[in-house]
Design a protein around this motif. Structure first.
Motif, PDB file in Angstrom:
ATOM      1  N   SER A 160      65.020  39.625  33.844  1.00  0.00           N
ATOM      2  CA  SER A 160      64.584  41.020  33.752  1.00  0.00           C
ATOM      3  C   SER A 160      63.927  41.503  35.038  1.00  0.00           C
ATOM      4  N   CYS A 161      63.301  40.603  35.797  1.00  0.00           N
ATOM      5  CA  CYS A 161      62.650  40.998  37.046  1.00  0.00           C
ATOM      6  C   CYS A 161      63.641  41.264  38.171  1.00  0.00           C
ATOM      7  N   GLU A 162      64.931  41.050  37.926  1.00  0.00           N
ATOM      8  CA  GLU A 162      65.951  41.348  38.924  1.00  0.00           C
ATOM      9  C   GLU A 162      66.418  42.801  38.875  1.00  0.00           C
ATOM     10  N   ALA A 163      65.903  43.574  37.945  1.00  0.00           N
ATOM     11  CA  ALA A 163      66.307  44.975  37.818  1.00  0.00           C
ATOM     12  C   ALA A 163      65.948  45.742  39.088  1.00  0.00           C
ATOM     13  N   PRO A 164      66.688  46.814  39.396  1.00  0.00           N
ATOM     14  CA  PRO A 164      66.380  47.613  40.586  1.00  0.00           C
ATOM     15  C   PRO A 164      64.925  48.058  40.594  1.00  0.00           C
ATOM     16  N   GLY A 165      64.310  47.943  41.757  1.00  0.00           N
ATOM     17  CA  GLY A 165      62.916  48.335  41.888  1.00  0.00           C
ATOM     18  C   GLY A 165      61.924  47.262  41.500  1.00  0.00           C
ATOM     19  N   LYS A 166      62.394  46.124  40.985  1.00  0.00           N
ATOM     20  CA  LYS A 166      61.511  45.032  40.606  1.00  0.00           C
ATOM     21  C   LYS A 166      61.743  43.833  41.522  1.00  0.00           C
ATOM     22  N   SER A 167      60.868  42.866  41.426  1.00  0.00           N
ATOM     23  CA  SER A 167      61.041  41.621  42.166  1.00  0.00           C
ATOM     24  C   SER A 167      60.520  40.468  41.327  1.00  0.00           C
ATOM     25  N   CYS A 168      61.089  39.302  41.532  1.00  0.00           N
ATOM     26  CA  CYS A 168      60.697  38.108  40.785  1.00  0.00           C
ATOM     27  C   CYS A 168      59.711  37.296  41.612  1.00  0.00           C
ATOM     28  N   ASP A 169      58.670  36.802  40.971  1.00  0.00           N
ATOM     29  CA  ASP A 169      57.714  35.985  41.698  1.00  0.00           C
ATOM     30  C   ASP A 169      58.245  34.561  41.834  1.00  0.00           C
TER      31      ASP A 169
END
Length: 627
Positions: A292-301
């Motif tokens: 889910s953190c790969e969505a546009p505008g997001k980033s994965c820790d």
């Protein structure tokens, strides 16, 4: 010692990158490129990715810098690779970690938390990850010390099970949260212990108790997806993010318990979880596993970067157990897209479907490696042939007036039963107007099985005509042995007259001579904490009379320059305690006094206060020269 380590890292990465380029053409006649790779190809792909991953292993602290639980998962993945392929080259690194890291350590040395000994800490899930790693090591070696350590860890975790919310293991030593990951790990670990300890009843009982609690806790929602945890006050699901690793662990927990009990209801639940994961409301839009953190505008820790690989580890268990064609097809597709979207250095990214915003580091490498391991047949082929090139991404800052030569090494590797010989015809080709010497050679290898591939080398000299335009140019090597074994590899030679790149991008990689334990968390972000460093090499033209480099950097940096990559001169140092980028600036350094006899210059960045964890961070680098 630094130079030798540098050579090892460059050889691994370069070989992996070149093997990556060639693998697509390695399918034998009749293979289906749309399904799973054939056995030799799948095995070689996994070997490439494992070698790239292990090039980031730091042998002194015996981990992957700078993540504790992530290192456990990465080492377990390497164990999966060795178990699946028969390759045993990395057993010493597993044991090195076991012996060096089993003690007591203060906060900040290997983990943000103090380590209590025997791989335990206040982070209960971190402890469980290490428990699974040592079960994997036991499976590989049958050395009882690894299984004993896993039992010790399980006994520690057992103390954090209580009746709050009807049961379950707490996530932390402070007992603030009961969640899916800690309890999925608990079931899998205890079931694995039962399945390896003759006559055990205790761990089986704990696994069954954990499964009954997990499936009745409300963590599995109405769609068959696993939410993150429970609200402590109400003991109801918090309906928070469905992370891929929670779904995968639930599948893996049920499978290991099924092996212990053969209760058919367990497989029914496992199939429900699996079908939900790949269903319309699941975790794989367009058929590709996506966090889910790969969505546009997001980033994965840094934690989330490794979640999908955990899912694939247990999905492989699912396909091995059920032989369901739907599950196998999904698995094959993940491996194919991971491979197709590798970067120029053979690294595997966070976004398995690719894209310009992809992120690459050892965590994403470990994660995606699990997809490639899953594609290897349960009984891997004994005979295989591969070719690699080193360096895989050489840089030539060519003169406009004279031809330039580049030396490459084609390494040919083979596996086969002991006593068999593999004779391979090796052919090299280059762009029109270029020459490769020799263009053809014959090599003979005498493998002794899969544990350590046999290898030999063919030294190549590539002549690049004067006036060659800037760009990337392929030099291809193909090795063939009989009608079934054939493999192509490629070096991409970068001809460039300018140096200008952001760190954390593909444009940086050809110039990065030695990553030295540094990390890159995205574009314009390469840093070296503690004893880590990173080195760039600039092979200026033979007529160069002066050169300089401009570095945009901050934090507690040291900048050193060399003409040979061995003797270093410090040209810049932050002497104050600078944190959070407060001293960010573009700084220019004169390279002229430090040019080597071949006019090459090396720039190394490290940490001026290694005990603090705010090492030099580089955003952008450019270099100019005259002559």
């Amino acid at each position: 010692m630094i130079l030798n380590r540098s050579r090892v890292l460059r050889a691994l990465i370069a070989g992996a990158a070149s093997l990556a380029v060639g693998m697509v053409s390695a399918l034998p006649a009749g293979a289906d490129p749309g399904g799973g790779a054939d056995g030799p190809t799948a095995t070689a792909r996994a070997r490439v990715a494992a070698d790239v991953l292990m090039s980031s292993y730091e042998p002194v602290k015996a981990w992957f810098p700078s993540s504790w639980w992530n290192s456990a998962v990465a080492l377990q993945t390497v164990g999966d690779y060795m178990q699946r392929t028969g390759d045993r080259r990395y057993l010493p690194q597993l044991d090195n970690t076991f012996e060096n890291d089993k003690g007591v350590f203060p906060a900040g040395y290997l983990s943000g938390d103090p380590l209590l000994g025997n791989f335990t800490s206040r982070a209960i899930d971190d402890s469980e990850w290490w428990g699974l790693t040592w079960v994997q090591a036991y499976d590989l070696t049958k050395n009882p010390k690894y299984l004993d350590m896993a039992v010790t860890i399980a006994r520690y975790v057992e103390g954090y099970w209580d009746d709050t919310c009807g049961g379950g293991v707490w996530w932390d030593g402070e007992r603030t949260y009961k969640n899916a990951v800690t309890n999925g790990l608990w079931i899998r670990l205890t079931a694995e212990l039962h399945n390896r300890i003759p006559g055990d009843r205790h761990w089986l009982g704990r696994a069954q108790q954990g499964w009954n609690w997990f499936t009745g806790s409300g963590l599995i929602n109405a769609d068959g997806l696993v939410n993150d945890g429970l609200n402590t006050g109400t003991c109801k699901s918090n309906n928070e993010t469905v992370w891929t690793y929670n779904q995968g662990l639930a599948i893996g927990a049920g499978l290991e318990l099924w092996r212990a009990t053969h209760n058919p209801q367990l497989l029914t639940t496992v199939r429900r979880l699996a079908d939900a994961a790949i269903g319309a409301k699941g975790l794989a839009p367009n058929g590709i596993l996506t966090e889910s953190c790969e969505a546009p505008g997001k980033s994965c820790d840094d934690n989330q970067k490794q979640f999908k690989g955990i899912f694939l580890r247990y999905w492989m268990d699912l396909t091995d157990t059920t032989h369901d064609a739907r599950y196998t097809a999904f698995q094959d597709r993940q491996a194919a897209t991971v491979w197709d979207n590798r970067d120029a250095a053979g690294r595997l990214g966070l976004r398995w479907a690719g894209g310009s915003s992809n992120v690459f580091d050892w965590r994403t490498q470990a994660s995606a490696l699990s997809a490639l391991i899953a594609d290897v047949p349960a009984r891997p082929p004994v005979r295989s042939l591969s070719a690699t090139m080193s360096p895989a991404q050489p840089v030539v800052m060519a003169s406009s007036a004279t031809a330039t030569t580049v030396k490459l090494t084609a390494r040919i590797q083979a596996t086969a039963p002991a006593g068999q010989r593999i004779t391979a015809d090796v052919r090299a080709t280059a762009p029109a107007g270029w020459t490769v010497t020799p263009s053809r050679a014959t090599v003979t290898l005498r493998p002794k099985g899969n544990a350590v591939p046999a290898q030999t080398a063919v030294e190549l000299e590539v002549a690049i005509p004067a006036g060659t335009a800037d760009g990337r140019y392929p030099v291809t090597v193909t090795a063939k042995s009989g009608p079934l074994l054939a493999f192509s590899t490629r070096a991409d030679i970068l001809v460039a007259r300018t140096v200008d790149f952001d760190t954390g991008t593909a444009a940086e990689l050809p110039w990065l001579w030695d990553a030295g334990g540094s990390q890159s968390n995205g574009v314009q972000n390469r840093f070296a904490d503690g004893n880590a460093y990173f080195v760039y090499r600039f092979p200026f033209p033979s007529g160069t009379t002066s050169a300089s480099a401009t570095l945009t950097l901050d934090n507690e940096y040291v900048v050193e320059v060399s003409g040979d990559g061995q003797q270093w001169t410090t040209v810049g140092r932050e002497t104050e305690h600078a944190h959070d980028g407060q001293n960010k600036a573009a700084r220019t350094f004169d390279l002229t006094p430090h040019l080597g006899p071949d006019k090459a210059a090396y720039v190394r960045i490290s940490d001026s206060f290694p005990e603090e964890g705010w090492g030099g961070r580089l955003y952008h680098l450019s270099a100019t020269y005259t002559g």
